[in-house]
Design an enzyme around this catalytic site. Sequence first.
Site, PDB file in Angstrom:
ATOM      1  N   SER A 191       0.807  -1.227   0.000  1.00  0.00           N
ATOM      2  CA  SER A 191       0.000   0.000   0.000  1.00  0.00           C
ATOM      3  C   SER A 191       0.834   1.269   0.000  1.00  0.00           C
ATOM      4  O   SER A 191       0.298   2.358  -0.221  1.00  0.00           O
ATOM      5  CB  SER A 191      -0.909   0.006   1.221  1.00  0.00           C
ATOM      6  OG  SER A 191      -1.755  -1.125   1.176  1.00  0.00           O
ATOM      7  N   HIS A 249     -15.223  -0.148   2.402  1.00  0.00           N
ATOM      8  CA  HIS A 249     -15.093   1.158   3.040  1.00  0.00           C
ATOM      9  C   HIS A 249     -16.243   2.092   2.705  1.00  0.00           C
ATOM     10  O   HIS A 249     -16.259   3.239   3.120  1.00  0.00           O
ATOM     11  CB  HIS A 249     -13.787   1.829   2.597  1.00  0.00           C
ATOM     12  CG  HIS A 249     -12.586   1.068   3.058  1.00  0.00           C
ATOM     13  ND1 HIS A 249     -12.044   0.035   2.318  1.00  0.00           N
ATOM     14  CD2 HIS A 249     -11.834   1.168   4.182  1.00  0.00           C
ATOM     15  CE1 HIS A 249     -11.001  -0.459   2.959  1.00  0.00           C
ATOM     16  NE2 HIS A 249     -10.857   0.216   4.107  1.00  0.00           N
TER      17      HIS A 249
END
Lengths: 610, 379
Positions: free
Chosen positions: A324, A369
């Site tokens: 990430s 999310h």
Amino acid sequence: MYVTLKDYLRESRLFQSRALIAAVLVVLVLAVLLTRLVVLQIVNHQHFTTLSQDNRVKVLPLPPTRGLIHDRNGLILAQNLPTFSLEVIPERVNDLANTLQELGKIVTISESDYKRFEQLRHQRRRFDSIPIRVRLDPEEVARLTANRHRFPGVEIEAKLLRHYPLEDKTAHVVGYVGRINEQELQTIDASSYSGTSHIGKTGVEKYYEDTLHGKVGLQQVEVNALGRIIRVLHSEPPVPGQNLRLSLDAGLQNAAIEAFGEEKGAAVAIDPRNGTILALVSHPGFDPNLFVEGISAKEYAALQQSESKPLFNRAIRGQYPPGSTIKPFIGLAGLETGTMSASQKNYCPGFFQLPGHSHKYRDWRKGGHGGVNLEEAITQSCDVYFYALAHQMGIDRLHNFLSRFGFGQRTGVDITGERRGLLPSREWKRETRRQAWYPGETLIVGIGQGYLLATPLQLAHATATLAARGMNYPPRVVESISSDYASDAPSNIGKPNSLQQHGPGNWSKVIESMAQVVEGQRGTARSLKNDNYRIAGKTGTAQVFTVKQDEEYDEDKVEKKMRDHALFIAFAPIEEPRIAVSVIVENGGHGGSVAAPIAKRIMDYHLLGQ
Amino acid sequence: MNRFYPPSGLRESNPTKAEGLLAGLHLDLPLLTGLILLCLYGLFVLYSASGQDAGHIERQLIRLALAFIVMIVVAQIPPAQIRRWSPRLYAISLLLLVVVLVIGHVGKGAQRWLDLGFFRFQPAELAKLAVPMMITWFLAERSLPPSWRRIAIAGVMILAPVLMIAKQPDLGTALLVASAGIFALFLAGLSWRFMAGMIITAVPAGWALWEWGMRDYQRGRVLTFLDPERDPLGSGYHIIQSKIAIGSGGLYGKGWLNGTQSHLEFLPERTTDFIFAVLAEEFGLTGIVLLLALYLFIILRGLYISTQAQDTFNRLLGGSLTLVFFVYLFVNTGMVSGLLPVVGVPLPLVSYGGTSLVTIMAGFGILMSIHTHRKLLPT
């Protein structure tokens, strides 16, 4: 006894003719002799003059003293210490076995000393001097000196030996010197190394070999038949090697190493204002002093086979999926290429599907999310957002943009052995795999997995470039060379290369998002939040792909080895960045919990001086 | 070569005062001049070869003085007297050689010296004079050329001392003694057929010895003897360094006291057997030509004196002594310049050292005696 007159005359004439013949022979023989001398003195005069000169004149090399290496504060990292060693010239020793045995009665010679001696003896020439014992203490030197007459061909050699006082702390940056080997003999200029036994093997020692080595001097001497020097005909003093001042801060380096504790991994800290390297850690390290006089086979095997690979320079040679930590760069790519806007929201249901495909690319959070914009996507490290973004941009634009940050290329750091990582592209896949690029592969590049590989140095360098808003300085570990020591300012700075910017707002947006990683309520590195300075960071987790097939099943070990690598990149302070850091902890689990604190420790030390 | 036959008595017809004095001392002026010049040249070279050591020069000067005194003393002895002593001298030298061999055997090693307490003496040196005297005495007994039988007897007379000297072992001296006897035979008119026959039998005999009579290590030794450069660290080292010294001298040399080969001790035996190389290095070919010219003058003068001698004994003795002197010169220079095998023979009158000096000068004393004791004969 009275001879007749006739006899007398006859004998007289006989003698006279014989005497004449003798005289002619004498003249002829002397003519032969003279011819011989003409051949020697006139015809071959040049040849014998050369031989006579060769007899008389010997050239002795005067080796230069190797340059010292300091850290940015003048702390010594590599120095030359005088040491005494016991050396044997096999050619001059009548009974080698007996001599070694007798020497063993005067100083302690261990089994490994004998072994190394035997090993070296087979590698070197008979008239080379071979060490049997190194680092003699003063008492041993005294004992040997007293017994010296008993051992022809045995010498006590005083010489300067390279020494690295910080040992394992700086081994992966400074590197080490070792004996010049056969292979190196082929490539170096033999004359400039006559009289020098050691050469830089790794790290700065190798990269700056020419600077550190200096220039060999020479002494032309007249010697007699025994080799004794009668007089010096001509002398050219050696020019000592130049000293190097590294930008490395030994204190910072030490703090970073301590922060790693028992973990394996690497950390690189760069000053984004000029690209100089403040710390470069590959943990665990090794003691470079072992290599200077030749490491024993046993010690080498131990280092070589260790699970934690101490000889492996992870910081510049370790190639890891960035995970990430790539996301801020992908985000910036999206903004700069006009693929999306910062405020645009994407819905994250917990997975992503390519149109017309059933395969689900999963988010790390099962439930998803929900709707996230760029800032939220970076803060929470939403995978689906970046799948979509990567898909929209396509691999070509992605590759093009990321390569400007130095991914997939060597940074050009002044330490030897750097690896280039891997930034995949269509061409790359066609050439190496003979396959077309699949759209799904773009998606996983978007979250820093798949083919994408980067070294910790590349990550730190890209972070520094981000921090400097596009000013891309090639990383450097050597700040100044002694000829420029007069000025305190670093003189060895690489030429910066300013990245093209479409909108300064885009960079601020990404950097602000990284600040939220630390400061936001849902940030993945909330623990780093502090009142002293603002940090922009990004956590990362990289899956470990390689588990060896033939490994025994050992639950604890395998579990640890299969755990993900933890990554963290950061720079600080946000307003005027002075340090950019990348940290990777092998099998550390999640970046936020393991790697981020190490980065914090590094930044604290550098910014707060503790 | 006409100067061998000047009108008889020309030189003696008008004696100056100095010549008168020399004649009174029974000395020959040209020969004496040649010898003195050669010795001075030698001292000059020796000073450099010894590393400018005054001690060397002093000791050599004393030896030279002694040798010249011996020459003058010998020159006073009439040739008839010398002839009468020849058999006795030969017998004495044979006896001493036997003694030396026995002592050498007892002492388990090469022995050449007889230590008489105050004086060390080498019997082989005596043989250098005694052998040509004996052979000449023997051959002059009968008319010349000698018969086969007398040649054979003379051969035995030569071989006996030569073998004993070679056994010591002193190859150089053995060679010189043998050549002295052989030259006497040659000058006495040894037939060409005989000489050819000797050579023709020597070649296959040598080959047979090589093929069947020697072991491998012996052949190796012979080869190294003939070609020292086969063994560059042993005896070859001398020759290699000597050739370098000579060759690097060039036409004019490196200059007096400037020879690097000799002064830096690359050249072995530089004051004795290899002094010729020092001369060649420092004075070049020019210096060598001068040296050889001096030797040639002395040799030719010696041969001239012999042709002028009035009886066979004097002629043969004078001739063979002169030719031995030449053998000295050639064996030494040939060895130093790599033409001949290494045989330890000094450069006559130039090499440092005294034993051979005395013998050589005694030989020249005999020549002077021969020349100055002539009676005017009707021709």
